[in-house]
Scaffold this motif. Structure first.
Motif, mmCIF file in Angstrom:
data_model
loop_
_atom_site.group_PDB
_atom_site.id
_atom_site.type_symbol
_atom_site.label_atom_id
_atom_site.label_comp_id
_atom_site.label_asym_id
_atom_site.label_seq_id
_atom_site.Cartn_x
_atom_site.Cartn_y
_atom_site.Cartn_z
ATOM 1 N N ARG A 21 0.839 -1.216 0.000
ATOM 2 C CA ARG A 21 0.000 0.000 0.000
ATOM 3 C C ARG A 21 0.864 1.252 0.000
ATOM 4 O O ARG A 21 0.526 2.262 -0.622
ATOM 5 C CB ARG A 21 -0.943 0.021 1.211
ATOM 6 N N LEU A 22 1.983 1.201 0.719
ATOM 7 C CA LEU A 22 2.913 2.343 0.714
ATOM 8 C C LEU A 22 3.483 2.568 -0.674
ATOM 9 O O LEU A 22 3.576 3.702 -1.152
ATOM 10 C CB LEU A 22 4.053 2.102 1.710
ATOM 11 N N ALA A 23 3.868 1.481 -1.321
ATOM 12 C CA ALA A 23 4.432 1.584 -2.673
ATOM 13 C C ALA A 23 3.410 2.157 -3.647
ATOM 14 O O ALA A 23 3.731 3.006 -4.488
ATOM 15 C CB ALA A 23 4.902 0.205 -3.140
ATOM 16 N N GLU A 24 2.153 1.722 -3.506
ATOM 17 C CA GLU A 24 1.070 2.222 -4.365
ATOM 18 C C GLU A 24 0.839 3.716 -4.128
ATOM 19 O O GLU A 24 0.644 4.493 -5.060
ATOM 20 C CB GLU A 24 -0.206 1.429 -4.057
ATOM 21 N N ALA A 25 0.866 4.116 -2.843
ATOM 22 C CA ALA A 25 0.630 5.525 -2.501
ATOM 23 C C ALA A 25 1.736 6.427 -3.030
ATOM 24 O O ALA A 25 1.486 7.568 -3.417
ATOM 25 C CB ALA A 25 0.502 5.673 -0.991
ATOM 26 N N LYS A 26 2.954 5.906 -3.063
ATOM 27 C CA LYS A 26 4.087 6.701 -3.550
ATOM 28 C C LYS A 26 3.921 7.089 -5.011
ATOM 29 O O LYS A 26 4.347 8.156 -5.442
ATOM 30 C CB LYS A 26 5.391 5.909 -3.366
ATOM 31 N N LYS A 27 3.281 6.213 -5.759
ATOM 32 C CA LYS A 27 3.103 6.465 -7.197
ATOM 33 C C LYS A 27 2.200 7.681 -7.437
ATOM 34 O O LYS A 27 2.307 8.355 -8.445
ATOM 35 C CB LYS A 27 2.494 5.238 -7.880
ATOM 36 N N THR A 28 1.276 7.922 -6.493
ATOM 37 C CA THR A 28 0.327 9.040 -6.670
ATOM 38 C C THR A 28 0.719 10.286 -5.863
ATOM 39 O O THR A 28 -0.044 11.242 -5.779
ATOM 40 C CB THR A 28 -1.091 8.601 -6.238
ATOM 41 N N LEU A 29 1.918 10.262 -5.271
ATOM 42 C CA LEU A 29 2.355 11.383 -4.433
ATOM 43 C C LEU A 29 2.719 12.592 -5.299
ATOM 44 O O LEU A 29 3.641 12.516 -6.119
ATOM 45 C CB LEU A 29 3.569 10.968 -3.598
ATOM 46 N N PRO A 30 2.018 13.733 -5.141
ATOM 47 C CA PRO A 30 2.356 14.928 -5.922
ATOM 48 C C PRO A 30 3.723 15.470 -5.508
ATOM 49 O O PRO A 30 4.156 15.307 -4.372
ATOM 50 C CB PRO A 30 1.248 15.929 -5.546
ATOM 51 N N SER A 31 4.364 16.128 -6.431
ATOM 52 C CA SER A 31 5.691 16.684 -6.171
ATOM 53 C C SER A 31 5.621 17.744 -5.072
ATOM 54 O O SER A 31 4.750 18.614 -5.080
ATOM 55 C CB SER A 31 6.247 17.306 -7.467
ATOM 56 N N GLY A 32 6.542 17.640 -4.110
ATOM 57 C CA GLY A 32 6.634 18.639 -3.043
ATOM 58 C C GLY A 32 5.691 18.422 -1.880
ATOM 59 O O GLY A 32 5.680 19.198 -0.928
ATOM 60 N N LYS A 33 4.859 17.374 -1.925
ATOM 61 C CA LYS A 33 3.893 17.134 -0.848
ATOM 62 C C LYS A 33 4.475 16.177 0.186
ATOM 63 O O LYS A 33 5.172 15.218 -0.152
ATOM 64 C CB LYS A 33 2.591 16.560 -1.413
ATOM 65 N N GLU A 34 4.175 16.426 1.461
ATOM 66 C CA GLU A 34 4.603 15.536 2.537
ATOM 67 C C GLU A 34 3.932 14.176 2.373
ATOM 68 O O GLU A 34 2.704 14.088 2.204
ATOM 69 C CB GLU A 34 4.207 16.128 3.900
ATOM 70 N N PHE A 35 4.733 13.123 2.441
ATOM 71 C CA PHE A 35 4.210 11.772 2.230
ATOM 72 C C PHE A 35 3.188 11.397 3.306
ATOM 73 O O PHE A 35 2.153 10.789 3.024
ATOM 74 C CB PHE A 35 5.371 10.771 2.203
ATOM 75 N N GLY A 36 3.468 11.780 4.550
ATOM 76 C CA GLY A 36 2.554 11.452 5.645
ATOM 77 C C GLY A 36 1.187 12.073 5.461
ATOM 78 O O GLY A 36 0.154 11.426 5.656
ATOM 79 N N ILE A 37 1.158 13.352 5.070
ATOM 80 C CA ILE A 37 -0.117 14.050 4.842
ATOM 81 C C ILE A 37 -0.872 13.391 3.688
ATOM 82 O O ILE A 37 -2.093 13.223 3.735
ATOM 83 C CB ILE A 37 0.146 15.548 4.545
ATOM 84 N N HIS A 38 -0.124 13.005 2.657
ATOM 85 C CA HIS A 38 -0.718 12.323 1.495
ATOM 86 C C HIS A 38 -1.403 11.030 1.926
ATOM 87 O O HIS A 38 -2.522 10.719 1.496
ATOM 88 C CB HIS A 38 0.395 12.038 0.473
ATOM 89 N N LEU A 39 -0.756 10.264 2.818
ATOM 90 C CA LEU A 39 -1.327 9.005 3.294
ATOM 91 C C LEU A 39 -2.603 9.231 4.103
ATOM 92 O O LEU A 39 -3.573 8.478 3.976
ATOM 93 C CB LEU A 39 -0.294 8.267 4.166
ATOM 94 N N VAL A 40 -2.601 10.282 4.922
ATOM 95 C CA VAL A 40 -3.794 10.594 5.730
ATOM 96 C C VAL A 40 -4.948 11.036 4.839
ATOM 97 O O VAL A 40 -6.095 10.599 5.013
ATOM 98 C CB VAL A 40 -3.475 11.680 6.787
ATOM 99 N N GLU A 41 -4.655 11.912 3.867
ATOM 100 C CA GLU A 41 -5.712 12.422 2.977
ATOM 101 C C GLU A 41 -6.372 11.319 2.169
ATOM 102 O O GLU A 41 -7.533 11.421 1.789
ATOM 103 C CB GLU A 41 -5.126 13.487 2.043
ATOM 104 N N HIS A 42 -5.614 10.247 1.895
ATOM 105 C CA HIS A 42 -6.161 9.139 1.105
ATOM 106 C C HIS A 42 -6.639 7.979 1.994
ATOM 107 O O HIS A 42 -6.852 6.858 1.506
ATOM 108 C CB HIS A 42 -5.121 8.647 0.084
#
Length: 582
Positions: A21-42
């Motif tokens: 799931r982490l690997a999948e989330a990384k693919k959709t991570l926008p440039s410059g965005k905090e990875f942790g916040i991205h995981l929470v938002e999704h």
């Protein structure tokens, strides 16, 4: 606590997420965005899990909640409010050390600045953004009332210009640090009232002083006594906020103020009354963000809850909620409306004022000045094809007649009425010149209620009441075997009052054939009460006894709400069914 190499390592190590799931989330991570916040938002992890992962990664404390003991005002006052909000950070006292709590410890700049401010003797901790912002909004100290009053005393004259001639439209009063002293004092009064969960603010002028009191859990508490010389400016500031006429000092005035305290929107109803030594102000505070719980959570006994459930399932008829001002009638009505609020029904209310907004319900505000009275609004509402109508208050014959006509023509009508008990409501309606046969054929149930203070669960202590105290609510010594009675003590949690919050006691009378017959005969209240008890009605005092037995309130509180006649009325045995009420 073991330290991890990075955030991903911590999330995996704490088993908050799977590696795929982490690997999948990384693919959709926008440039410059905090990875942790991205995981929470999704919704891959929660905000709490992110904070715990940061704590594990950096080997620092995770703080789940911030209480008043931690939020030291002397520490908070050293940091500008804007800095705390902009950086989502708060300094607190934790384990006897200044601790900087952040939601994102990867950004070290705010920590470095605060560490420098506090002389380097700080430690770092992490929490969620919500926990930090709630703590800032709740505990950030406005300038102390004493300091503000001293500042006002030092000013040689209080000019009307100093009260701020701008109107307020949902202004966040926490951000008013640079305002004039009188503005800061009014904001402080409002802020402290909200912080202490006050329902009303009273500002009362006397010959040589002005008294400010808060009503908390139904009881008035003295708060401060500002100097008499600032009385005019204080009242004028409130009038300006409520958009009232500051030049008019001889007539009563009513207005409203909308403010924000942090992220909480507060609606304030303002009433100004000329008295002997100036103008008296009472402000009723309504939290617009308040949501209403389920009916079953209001504290009804099993028997009473079933009676209400049956009533709200009726296609037509009238449900009346009775009690004095401030007894929770409107909250009960809103809870009933919430239970009835479904996509396939049309609900319209007419209120004065509209206290809370309900999604999916059309709410009409009474405006007597332009002729939009309860009665006029109801006539128009009946042409709007409603299924359910809620009338804020049945206060006159005209409103009562239209409500009865609505019930007779296939509508379910909910309303409040000011009477002392459920049986007395029928007498009141007859007194309004409503025909008894119409009352008997339209009313389904009448709910009478009062509010009593709830014992603080942290500090309540068992005790043995005197025989006189037990007799005062109709209990005999042999009826209380095995029951633990509690009394208030007082602690920090309840501001040393011994009570925290309130709960309702109820008396629900169903329109049975026997009560309908007595209604048609215009029987007096005592006969109606005696018959209602035979038909299964639990008196207010009996419901209070049930709550005393459950350790929720005290004998004194129930006696303050239930009238003496409920206990000693000759036609009613003192205690016939306390066990049944359980």
């Amino acid at each position: 606590m073991a330290a991890y190499q990075n955030l991903e390592d911590a999330l995996l190590g704490l088993a908050f997420v799977q590696s795929d799931r982490l690997a999948e989330a990384k693919k959709t991570l926008p440039s410059g965005k905090e990875f942790g916040i991205h995981l929470v938002e999704h919704n891959i992890i929660t905000a709490e899990q992110l904070a715990q992962a940061y704590a594990a990664w950096y080997n620092i404390e995770y703080i789940a909640s911030i209480n008043e003991k931690m939020a030291d005002p002397s520490i908070l006052a050293k940091v500008p409010l804007a800095f705390l909000r902009d950086n989502t950070v708060i300094p607190i006292m934790y384990h006897d050390a200044v601790t900087v709590v952040m939601n994102n410890p990867t950004n070290f700049r705010p920590y470095d600045e605060l560490s420098l401010l506090f002389g380097g003797n700080t430690q770092l901790a992490v929490s969620t953004k919500k926990t930090i912002m709630d703590a800032i909004n709740r505990f950030y100290p406005l300038e102390g009332a004493k300091q503000m009053i001293e500042e006002l005393e030092e000013e040689k004259s209080i000019d009307i210009e100093g009260v701020g001639l701008e109107t307020i439209e949902e202004t966040d009063i926490l951000g008013s640090a640079q305002e004039a002293p009188i503005i800061k004092l009014v904001n402080h009064i409002l802020f402290q009232a909200v912080k202490n969960d006050a329902s009303d603010i009273h500002i009362e002028p006397f010959e040589k002083e002005v008294r400010v009191r808060y009503r908390i859990d139904g009881v008035l508490h003295d708060v401060m006594t500002p100097p008499k010389r600032i009385q005019g400016a204080l009242i004028s500031r409130i009038k300006i906020m409520a958009n009232l006429n500051i030049a008019e000092k001889r007539q009563p005035q009513d207005g409203r103020i909308n403010i924000k305290i942090g992220d909480k929107a507060i609606d304030i109803r303002v009433s100004i009354l000329p008295v002997a030594f100036g103008e008296r102000v009472v402000m009723r505070l309504l939290d617009k963000s308040k949501t209403f719980g389920k009916l079953k959570d209001l504290g009804f006994s099993e028997h009473d809850f079933k009676t209400i459930e049956d009533a709200i399932e009726q296609p037509n008829g009238i449900i009346l909620v009775s009690g004095p001002t401030g007894s929770g009638k409107t909250s009960t009505l809103y809870s009933i409306l919430s239970a009835l609020n479904k996509p396939d029904v049309n609900i319209i209310t007419v209120e004065d004022p509209v206290e809370y907004q309900l999604m999916g319900v059309s709410q009409v505000q009474v405006r007597a000045k332009i002729g939009l009275t309860f009665a006029n609004a109801l006539r128009s509402i009946l042409r709007q094809d409603p299924d359910i109508i809620m009338i804020g208050e049945t206060r006159d014959e005209e409103t009562a007649q239209i409500a009865i006509q609505a019930a007779l023509t296939g509508h379910l009508v909910l309303s409040t009425i000011h009477t002392n008990s459920a049986p007395a409501t029928i007498t009141r309606l007859i007194d309004m010149n409503i025909e008894p046969f119409l009352i008997a054929s339209t009313i389904y149930i009448i709910i009478a209620q009062r509010l009593v203070r709830r014992l603080c669960p942290k500090c309540k202590t068992p005790y043995t009441p005197t025989q006189e105290a037990l007799a005062s609510i109709g209990l005999k010594p042999d009826q209380v075997k095995g029951i633990t009675f509690y009394k208030p003590v007082g602690c920090e949690e309840c501001n040393n009052t011994g009570y925290k919050g309130r709960l309702a006691i109820f008396e629900i009378m169903k329109m049975t054939p026997a009560i309908a017959k007595l209604t048609m005969e215009r029987a007096d209240t005592s006969l109606l009460r005696a018959q209602a008890i035979k038909d299964g009605m639990t008196l207010l005092v009996e419901d209070g006894i049930t709550k005393i037995k459950a350790g929720l309130t005290t004998i004194e509180e129930v006696l303050s709400a239930a009238t003496v006649q409920d206990v000693v009325n000759e036609e009613i045995p003192p205690v016939e069914k306390p066990e049944k009420a359980e």
